[in-house]
Scaffold this active site. Structure first.
Site, PDB file in Angstrom:
ATOM      1  N   ASP A   1     -12.726  30.573   8.309  1.00 26.88           N
ATOM      2  CA  ASP A   1     -13.783  29.648   7.909  1.00 26.88           C
ATOM      3  C   ASP A   1     -14.802  29.457   9.020  1.00 26.88           C
ATOM      4  O   ASP A   1     -14.573  29.823  10.177  1.00 26.88           O
ATOM      5  CB  ASP A   1     -13.182  28.287   7.558  1.00 26.88           C
ATOM      6  CG  ASP A   1     -12.561  28.268   6.169  1.00 26.88           C
ATOM      7  OD1 ASP A   1     -12.764  29.223   5.416  1.00 26.88           O
ATOM      8  OD2 ASP A   1     -11.873  27.273   5.851  1.00 26.88           O
TER       9      ASP A   1
ATOM     10  N   LYS B   1     -17.678  28.315   4.160  1.00 29.98           N
ATOM     11  CA  LYS B   1     -18.434  27.560   3.173  1.00 29.98           C
ATOM     12  C   LYS B   1     -19.027  26.357   3.897  1.00 29.98           C
ATOM     13  O   LYS B   1     -18.309  25.521   4.412  1.00 29.98           O
ATOM     14  CB  LYS B   1     -17.542  27.103   2.006  1.00 29.98           C
ATOM     15  CG  LYS B   1     -16.939  28.249   1.217  1.00 29.98           C
ATOM     16  CD  LYS B   1     -16.098  27.766   0.065  1.00 29.98           C
ATOM     17  CE  LYS B   1     -16.936  27.224  -1.071  1.00 29.98           C
ATOM     18  NZ  LYS B   1     -17.774  28.250  -1.708  1.00 29.98           N
TER      19      LYS B   1
ATOM     20  N   MET C   1     -17.181  15.499   5.179  1.00 28.73           N
ATOM     21  CA  MET C   1     -18.381  16.017   4.503  1.00 28.73           C
ATOM     22  C   MET C   1     -19.214  14.901   3.886  1.00 28.73           C
ATOM     23  O   MET C   1     -19.684  14.994   2.760  1.00 28.73           O
ATOM     24  CB  MET C   1     -17.978  17.046   3.440  1.00 28.73           C
ATOM     25  CG  MET C   1     -17.219  18.235   4.007  1.00 28.73           C
ATOM     26  SD  MET C   1     -16.416  19.273   2.769  1.00 28.73           S
ATOM     27  CE  MET C   1     -15.000  18.251   2.324  1.00 28.73           C
TER      28      MET C   1
END
Length: 280
Positions: free
Chosen positions: A46, A68, A183
């Site tokens: 990642d 991502k 996030m």
């Protein structure tokens, strides 16, 4: 180190290990994670995996990026999951390396279900999630018995990129003394409004920990009411962990990293009311 690894499992060809790399500092890798790095033929990693962790891989390993990142072009989750299947079926020892923990907002469960669907053997290796380890590097504990006996972890956006509409903001605002958000920086204005409208004080402490547990770590302390404006003024950017609650005040006493690297003087009584008797 080889003696330590000798008691650990071997990666089998045609298998996938879903491994958490922790929040940043390579020293937070588990022995299982380090063992996997030494054995894998291919590492699918990642964006949040520290490059220093990848440097621990064995020579000749193949690295594939499958990150991502919100608001940026990213691999589709289904494509990543099927790529793991493809690599395993080709006979490789596949390490799927994720920042933090694969099962804490890391989509590890989705990838594991795809592996099951296609009959690919796998192993799960937990990692230290950023919502705990990253905050610890900022001197903020997620629980402290003078403050809270419960903590809620939530994500600041869903698969559509918007604030999740299935979150019971009123329930969380009233029932969880400490809220840790992944996030969440992009939508912090709306999230703060939701919490304040549900009963949280606009003066409640909030901290943003960016690039946690790395040399680039930044910490912004603010309040729920000022969070959006202060983030914009400070110019800080994701990735970040956001924590809401009185535990943020403990940073004045527990910022061990600031004390070590910047000579910060730590306060013995962050709340100004502690009685120093032993309270078992």
């Amino acid at each position: 180190m080889q003696t330590l690894f000798s008691a650990l499992p071997s990666m089998e060809k045609g298998s996938v290990w879903l491994v958490g790399a922790g929040p940043g500092d390579p020293g937070l890798l588990t022995l299982h994670a380090a063992n996997a790095l030494q054995q894998a033929d291919i590492i699918v990693h990642d964006a949040l995996v520290n490059a220093e962790c990848l440097s621990l891989a064995r020579p000749g390993v193949q690295l594939e990026f499958a990150g991502k990142r919100g608001g940026k072009p990213s691999h589709k989750q289904r494509d990543i999951s099927l790529r793991l299947v493809e690599l395993a079926r080709a006979g490789h020892r596949v390490l799927r390396l994720k920042g933090g923990d694969p099962f804490v907002f890391g989509r590890g469960g989705e990838e594991a279900l795809t592996l099951i669907e296609h009959g690919v053997p796998f192993r799960i290796v937990p990692g230290i999630t950023a919502g705990i380890g990253g905050l610890a590097y900022a001197g903020i504990p997620v629980t402290h018995r003078e403050v809270n006996h419960a903590v809620t972890f939530l994500t600041g956006h869903d698969s559509s990129g918007l604030v999740p509409d299935r979150i019971n903001w009123e329930g969380i605002a009233k029932g969880s003394p400490v809220i840790v958000m992944y996030m969440a920086m992009k939508h912090i204005g709306q999230i703060a409004q939701n919490l304040i409208a549900s009963g949280r004080s606009a003066d409640e402490p909030v901290a943003f920990v960016c690039n946690a547990a790395t040399p680039e770590q930044q910490v912004l302390e603010t309040t729920l009411g000022r969070a959006e404006a202060d983030v914009e003024a400070a110019g800080i950017e994701p990735p970040a962990i956001v924590v809401v609650g009185e535990v943020v005040r403990l940073r004045a006493s527990l910022d061990w990293l600031g004390a070590l690297t910047e000579g910060r003087k730590l306060a013995p009584d962050p709340f100004g009311s502690r009685d120093f008797k032993d309270q078992a």
